[in-house]
Write a protein that holds these residues in place. Structure first.
Motif, PDB file in Angstrom:
ATOM      1  N   MET A   1       0.807  -1.220   0.000  1.00  0.00           N
ATOM      2  CA  MET A   1       0.000   0.000   0.000  1.00  0.00           C
ATOM      3  C   MET A   1       0.843   1.274   0.000  1.00  0.00           C
ATOM      4  SD  MET A   1      -3.072  -0.930  -0.434  1.00  0.00           S
ATOM      5  CE  MET A   1      -3.928   0.609  -0.105  1.00  0.00           C
ATOM      6  N   ASP A   2       1.961   1.265   0.744  1.00  0.00           N
ATOM      7  CA  ASP A   2       2.790   2.474   0.772  1.00  0.00           C
ATOM      8  C   ASP A   2       3.311   2.813  -0.618  1.00  0.00           C
ATOM      9  OD1 ASP A   2       2.382   2.790   3.408  1.00  0.00           O
ATOM     10  OD2 ASP A   2       4.304   1.931   4.049  1.00  0.00           O
ATOM     11  N   ALA A   3       3.798   1.791  -1.280  1.00  0.00           N
ATOM     12  CA  ALA A   3       4.331   2.007  -2.626  1.00  0.00           C
ATOM     13  C   ALA A   3       3.220   2.494  -3.556  1.00  0.00           C
ATOM     14  CB  ALA A   3       4.941   0.713  -3.157  1.00  0.00           C
ATOM     15  N   PHE A   4       2.059   1.896  -3.407  1.00  0.00           N
ATOM     16  CA  PHE A   4       0.918   2.268  -4.252  1.00  0.00           C
ATOM     17  C   PHE A   4       0.581   3.753  -4.063  1.00  0.00           C
ATOM     18  CE2 PHE A   4      -3.798   2.723  -4.413  1.00  0.00           C
ATOM     19  CZ  PHE A   4      -3.959   2.556  -5.776  1.00  0.00           C
ATOM     20  N   LYS A   5       0.519   4.176  -2.787  1.00  0.00           N
ATOM     21  CA  LYS A   5       0.166   5.578  -2.525  1.00  0.00           C
ATOM     22  C   LYS A   5       1.203   6.533  -3.103  1.00  0.00           C
ATOM     23  CE  LYS A   5      -1.986   4.273   1.742  1.00  0.00           C
ATOM     24  NZ  LYS A   5      -1.829   4.297   3.194  1.00  0.00           N
ATOM     25  N   LYS A   6       2.473   6.111  -2.990  1.00  0.00           N
ATOM     26  CA  LYS A   6       3.535   6.977  -3.485  1.00  0.00           C
ATOM     27  C   LYS A   6       3.459   7.118  -5.013  1.00  0.00           C
ATOM     28  CE  LYS A   6       7.454   6.190  -1.223  1.00  0.00           C
ATOM     29  NZ  LYS A   6       8.744   5.484  -1.051  1.00  0.00           N
ATOM     30  N   LEU A   7       3.068   6.032  -5.679  1.00  0.00           N
ATOM     31  CA  LEU A   7       3.058   6.051  -7.143  1.00  0.00           C
ATOM     32  C   LEU A   7       1.758   6.617  -7.724  1.00  0.00           C
ATOM     33  CD1 LEU A   7       4.735   2.559  -7.707  1.00  0.00           C
ATOM     34  CD2 LEU A   7       5.745   4.795  -8.234  1.00  0.00           C
ATOM     35  N   LEU A   8       0.777   6.818  -6.866  1.00  0.00           N
ATOM     36  CA  LEU A   8      -0.547   7.237  -7.321  1.00  0.00           C
ATOM     37  C   LEU A   8      -0.543   8.414  -8.317  1.00  0.00           C
ATOM     38  CD1 LEU A   8      -3.320   6.062  -6.763  1.00  0.00           C
ATOM     39  CD2 LEU A   8      -3.549   7.580  -4.810  1.00  0.00           C
ATOM     40  N   PRO A   9       0.279   9.443  -8.075  1.00  0.00           N
ATOM     41  CA  PRO A   9       0.250  10.583  -9.009  1.00  0.00           C
ATOM     42  C   PRO A   9       0.664  10.227 -10.433  1.00  0.00           C
ATOM     43  CG  PRO A   9       1.394  11.163  -6.965  1.00  0.00           C
ATOM     44  CD  PRO A   9       1.173   9.685  -6.930  1.00  0.00           C
ATOM     45  N   LYS A  10       1.365   9.108 -10.590  1.00  0.00           N
ATOM     46  CA  LYS A  10       1.829   8.718 -11.936  1.00  0.00           C
ATOM     47  C   LYS A  10       0.773   7.945 -12.725  1.00  0.00           C
ATOM     48  CE  LYS A  10       6.774   8.014 -10.907  1.00  0.00           C
ATOM     49  NZ  LYS A  10       7.916   7.139 -11.221  1.00  0.00           N
ATOM     50  N   ILE A  11      -0.325   7.550 -12.065  1.00  0.00           N
ATOM     51  CA  ILE A  11      -1.221   6.535 -12.612  1.00  0.00           C
ATOM     52  C   ILE A  11      -2.450   7.134 -13.294  1.00  0.00           C
ATOM     53  CG2 ILE A  11      -2.678   4.570 -11.973  1.00  0.00           C
ATOM     54  CD1 ILE A  11      -0.824   4.085  -9.585  1.00  0.00           C
ATOM     55  N   ASP A  12      -2.774   6.662 -14.503  1.00  0.00           N
ATOM     56  CA  ASP A  12      -4.013   7.070 -15.187  1.00  0.00           C
ATOM     57  C   ASP A  12      -5.127   6.032 -15.034  1.00  0.00           C
ATOM     58  OD1 ASP A  12      -3.002   9.517 -16.493  1.00  0.00           O
ATOM     59  OD2 ASP A  12      -1.667   8.107 -17.498  1.00  0.00           O
ATOM     60  N   ALA A  13      -4.738   4.784 -14.849  1.00  0.00           N
ATOM     61  CA  ALA A  13      -5.730   3.718 -14.647  1.00  0.00           C
ATOM     62  C   ALA A  13      -5.051   2.588 -13.902  1.00  0.00           C
ATOM     63  CB  ALA A  13      -6.268   3.215 -15.979  1.00  0.00           C
ATOM     64  N   CYS A  14      -5.864   1.735 -13.302  1.00  0.00           N
ATOM     65  CA  CYS A  14      -5.320   0.681 -12.459  1.00  0.00           C
ATOM     66  C   CYS A  14      -6.036  -0.622 -12.821  1.00  0.00           C
ATOM     67  CB  CYS A  14      -5.594   1.067 -11.003  1.00  0.00           C
ATOM     68  SG  CYS A  14      -4.558   0.242  -9.827  1.00  0.00           S
ATOM     69  N   LEU A  15      -5.282  -1.711 -12.950  1.00  0.00           N
ATOM     70  CA  LEU A  15      -5.899  -3.013 -13.228  1.00  0.00           C
ATOM     71  C   LEU A  15      -5.380  -4.011 -12.206  1.00  0.00           C
ATOM     72  CD1 LEU A  15      -6.172  -4.736 -16.763  1.00  0.00           C
ATOM     73  CD2 LEU A  15      -6.316  -5.908 -14.579  1.00  0.00           C
ATOM     74  N   LEU A  16      -6.251  -4.470 -11.332  1.00  0.00           N
ATOM     75  CA  LEU A  16      -5.833  -5.384 -10.268  1.00  0.00           C
ATOM     76  C   LEU A  16      -6.623  -6.694 -10.321  1.00  0.00           C
ATOM     77  CD1 LEU A  16      -5.585  -2.918  -7.221  1.00  0.00           C
ATOM     78  CD2 LEU A  16      -3.750  -3.648  -8.761  1.00  0.00           C
ATOM     79  N   VAL A  17      -5.996  -7.746  -9.802  1.00  0.00           N
ATOM     80  CA  VAL A  17      -6.645  -9.051  -9.638  1.00  0.00           C
ATOM     81  C   VAL A  17      -6.568  -9.370  -8.151  1.00  0.00           C
ATOM     82  CG1 VAL A  17      -6.749 -11.425 -10.518  1.00  0.00           C
ATOM     83  CG2 VAL A  17      -5.639  -9.648 -11.894  1.00  0.00           C
ATOM     84  N   PRO A  18      -7.448  -8.767  -7.347  1.00  0.00           N
ATOM     85  CA  PRO A  18      -7.222  -8.757  -5.892  1.00  0.00           C
ATOM     86  C   PRO A  18      -7.519 -10.095  -5.213  1.00  0.00           C
ATOM     87  CG  PRO A  18      -8.728  -7.005  -6.610  1.00  0.00           C
ATOM     88  CD  PRO A  18      -8.610  -7.990  -7.711  1.00  0.00           C
ATOM     89  N   ASN A  19      -8.290 -10.961  -5.848  1.00  0.00           N
ATOM     90  CA  ASN A  19      -8.643 -12.241  -5.238  1.00  0.00           C
ATOM     91  C   ASN A  19      -7.984 -13.401  -5.972  1.00  0.00           C
ATOM     92  OD1 ASN A  19     -10.291 -11.077  -3.273  1.00  0.00           O
ATOM     93  ND2 ASN A  19     -12.078 -11.086  -4.634  1.00  0.00           N
ATOM     94  N   PHE A  20      -6.994 -14.038  -5.284  1.00  0.00           N
ATOM     95  CA  PHE A  20      -6.378 -15.259  -5.790  1.00  0.00           C
ATOM     96  C   PHE A  20      -5.773 -15.046  -7.166  1.00  0.00           C
ATOM     97  CE2 PHE A  20     -10.463 -16.431  -3.587  1.00  0.00           C
ATOM     98  CZ  PHE A  20      -9.902 -16.261  -2.331  1.00  0.00           C
ATOM     99  N   ASN A  21      -5.204 -13.882  -7.251  1.00  0.00           N
ATOM    100  CA  ASN A  21      -4.398 -13.457  -8.379  1.00  0.00           C
ATOM    101  C   ASN A  21      -3.505 -14.575  -8.903  1.00  0.00           C
ATOM    102  OD1 ASN A  21      -1.586 -12.539  -9.100  1.00  0.00           O
ATOM    103  ND2 ASN A  21      -2.601 -10.559  -9.103  1.00  0.00           N
TER     104      ASN A  21
END
Lengths: 470, 470
Positions: free
Chosen positions: A233-253
């Motif tokens: 999560m820390d890394a995610f928050k730090k990188l947030l300003p660089k991001i235009d869209a996000c694609l995650l597979v949060p369950n049993f990726n």
């Protein structure tokens, strides 16, 4: 002679019960005296049996309390650490490797540890066939006509009904059906991104997502990802300003098999909504939970309609049916337009048949069985890995899904192992496939969705031996 | 009284035979004397009958030879002229109109002159259903597994075999199957274009192609197109330096129904190959020729592998099956990669079933019947148009396919007609849908792939009346 026979038989039976989970970690075994009385054997023979099981690391003595089932050795195999991709977008596609691995998929002579779907032997083939025959006969036009643009109404209704399982409140009108989950992801990416945009994904990541993003001219930002809790999560928050869209597979990726904690899901959804960054959520594996509860989705926390929730039956029922869907929230108009442009309609008969199948409740019966099989398979794989793979091997502890991720000591190159294994009719998915960066060369993914047999176990042992020889 | 009755009956019978094609253009009618003798009527009554039929333009006297069946009036309806789009790319999508028209497609209460596919009543439903049941039961895995990446082998073999009909020499290895023809076009565009490229297409053009090109960020250059011979070659040659890729529907293009002459096809292929500009050829309608011969394709003249030839059974057999293909020539690797990324597999069962259907020869029997029906329908439509639509209406003379294109006098706006017609449960496809420019507002496309009935004829008359009232 009889004593020796009895000794072997009793020790074997207990070992068998432990290996098959009848006796579980921490269960207390009978005392020496009880065992002796139960089986009519001497005290010394009973003691020898416990010592034998202890030497196999199956049981352990606890002072003054007798013997207990040990934490199995494979459970003590260390976890890989969270990944550490570079914090900049890199797009070096491992195309040759991917092409080679995918070209093996249809080969019947290989043991396909490399696939990402359940084997047909684990699917309810007879019931599915019956549904298709019924749908073919039942549809007035024989399914020759296009579906309505939004997709089969019954199927959409059933997907909406199932959303209750993860705290969703979807209505059939919220859902658009697609030709499998990849097609849903294609529509989502076309609807919410433009070439040159930066998309954030997990690392390691399903190769199809990487290739898709690159093919749409997106910059791919791989996020540090923990094998149990998902993106850091820390890394995610730090990188947030660089991001235009996000694609995650949060369950049993795939490949890590983690399940994002609810708190993380909620925080990700909130942060992205605040910034107006769309979240594409691939929940294809969500129904394959090893635990008792179906996990929530990011969509469960979506108040703004900012989550495009995608799913399919490709990993649970029938990859070859191409039945997927998306609940696109506030992006519904864009997705409908993209579907109109790209495909017009899915395959009418098959979507009708799957709609009917979901209606009957057979799907849940099947899922129960499939989940049990996958979990048992993981234990069996892990056991073989603990005993036959190189010292220092780390493995994931998936909480659901079809994949097991392994990290070897750094000197082992899984591209090399892939070549060696192929000569022995074994296919694996080398780690480098799961990133666009210079990572995971000592990792690989194994599919646990194959029916367990002695010969599969031997193949896995053989693979371990090849790895040891590298 | 009896005389008057006989007069009406005989005149009516002859008119009926002409309108239904029992008597054909150029057939000689009996002489006045013979008619009189046949029916026991007076010479003057016989003469009156011929005069009456002549006044309806059904027959014409030829000097000293008696009366002959006239060229029907609808055959003399003028053709629209070649289109004259601007020679620059303009991308004003008529999205609202398209959305509205497409949203009607699933309505059972409408007469859908707006659709672009044959009605289910013209399809071999029973035979198709049987093939699907057989395929479902016959496939060991019930079709749950993914296909090989290139697609069903039997289907590819049959498509290759059929290429002989148009002078092709395809092998199964040259073909990649897709989820219908639109999916083939998607893969082709992704493989050979980049955002910002200019793509040349026909004008008017199938709206799906326009939307697809815009969604990929392409600039769309509409080419002047003649309703009988297709793109105007001089204009095409002049615009060639502006073009990065070309997408044509040379055989029975919707909406115009023209067939490009072989000479033009060959020249287009040669010019594009010289410049290294890829040609995507949509040949979905090629098997729907009204003439005796299946026309050649651009692919027939492709020596360099520069033509990506696309097809499907969506317009001939079953839109809802999503069975299409592409023979991509030298772009095969790119197309395979795009298919891997975008869809992995088509619907296994259905592609197997269509492969089997093609194998049996039932497809050709069906095509023969379908072509006959479509041609008869065109004649019936044209007759109603000649008699019930506004003076000055021009119509296409398609040489095959499913579409009839009409051009009204300039004061008639077909978007308005669309609204009026919808109130009468009739849906049409207004001309503005078929361009990204400010064109064709007085045009529309009618589908001739509906089963002809008296009530369909009346609906068409009603549509004509609405147009007359505008």
């Amino acid at each position: 002679m009889k004593k020796e026979f009895l000794y072997n038989e009793i020790a074997g039976n207990i070992a068998h019960q432990i290996r098959n989970g009848v006796l579980k970690t921490g269960d207390r075994l009978p005392s020496v005296r009880m065992l002796s009385a139960q089986h009519g054997i001497g005290i010394n023979t009973a003691k020898r049996i416990f010592l034998e099981l202890e030497s196999q690391s199956l049981i352990e003595p606890r002072s003054k309390s007798g013997y207990f089932v040990s934490m199995p050795r494979y459970m003590r195999l260390p976890l890989p650490e969270a990944s550490k991709p570079l914090a900049v977008a890199r797009n070096t596609e491992p195309n040759e490797l991917i092409d080679s691995v995918y070209s093996n998929m249809a080969r019947k002579d290989l043991t396909l540890f490399s696939i990402g779907v359940p084997s047909g032997d684990l699917l309810p083939l007879a019931k599915l066939k019956k549904e298709i025959v019924l749908a073919t006969r039942g549809l007035k036009d024989g399914g020759t006509e296009y579906e309505p643009l939004q997709g089969n109404e019954k199927l959409r209704r059933m997907i909406a009904a199932r959303s209750l399982n993860w705290g969703g409140r979807l209505k059939d009108g919220d859902i658009i059906t697609t030709n499998g989950c990849m097609n849903a992801l294609v529509l989502c990416l076309m609807a919410v991104t433009k070439p040159g945009h930066t998309i954030a994904i997990e690392s390691p990541c399903y190769p199809g997502i990487l290739q898709l993003a690159v093919s749409f001219g997106l910059k791919v930002l791989e996020l540090p990802t923990h094998p149990v809790t998902g993106i850091v999560m820390d890394a995610f928050k730090k990188l947030l300003p660089k991001i235009d869209a996000c694609l995650l597979v949060p369950n049993f990726n795939t490949p890590l098999g983690y399940c994002m904690p609810d708190g993380h899901k909620k925080e990700v959804v909130t942060l992205l909504a605040q910034k107006g960054i769309p979240l594409i959520e691939d929940d294809t594996y969500g129904d394959l939970h090893f635990g008792a509860e179906r996990p929530k989705c990011c969509k469960s926390f979506d108040k703004e309609g900012n989550v495009l929730w995608c799913g399919a039956v490709s990993k649970t029922l029938a990859p070859g049916y191409r039945v997927g869907w998306v609940a696109p929230g506030k992006y519904k108009d864009q997705i409908l337009r993209m579907k109109l442009i790209q495909s017009l309609s899915s395959t009418t008969i098959i979507h009708e048949a799957v709609g009917n199948f979901l209606l009957t409740g057979r799907y849940d019966n099947h899922l129960r069985q499939l989940r049990k099989t996958l979990q048992e398979n993981y234990n069996r794989y892990a056991q073989v890995i603990a005993n036959h793979f190189p010292q220092g091997t780390k493995i994931s502890q998936p909480q659901g899904g079809l994949a097991l991720w392994m990290e070897f000591p750094e000197n082992i190159d899984t591209a090399e192992l892939y070549n060696d294994a192929l000569k022995k009719q074994i296919s694996i998915a080398p780690g480098r496939m799961f990133t666009l960066q210079d990572q995971f060369q000592n990792c690989m993914r194994l599919c646990i969705g194959l029916p367990w047999t002695d010969s599969l176990g031997l193949k896995l042992q053989q693979l371990g031996k090849l790895a040891c020889n590298l």
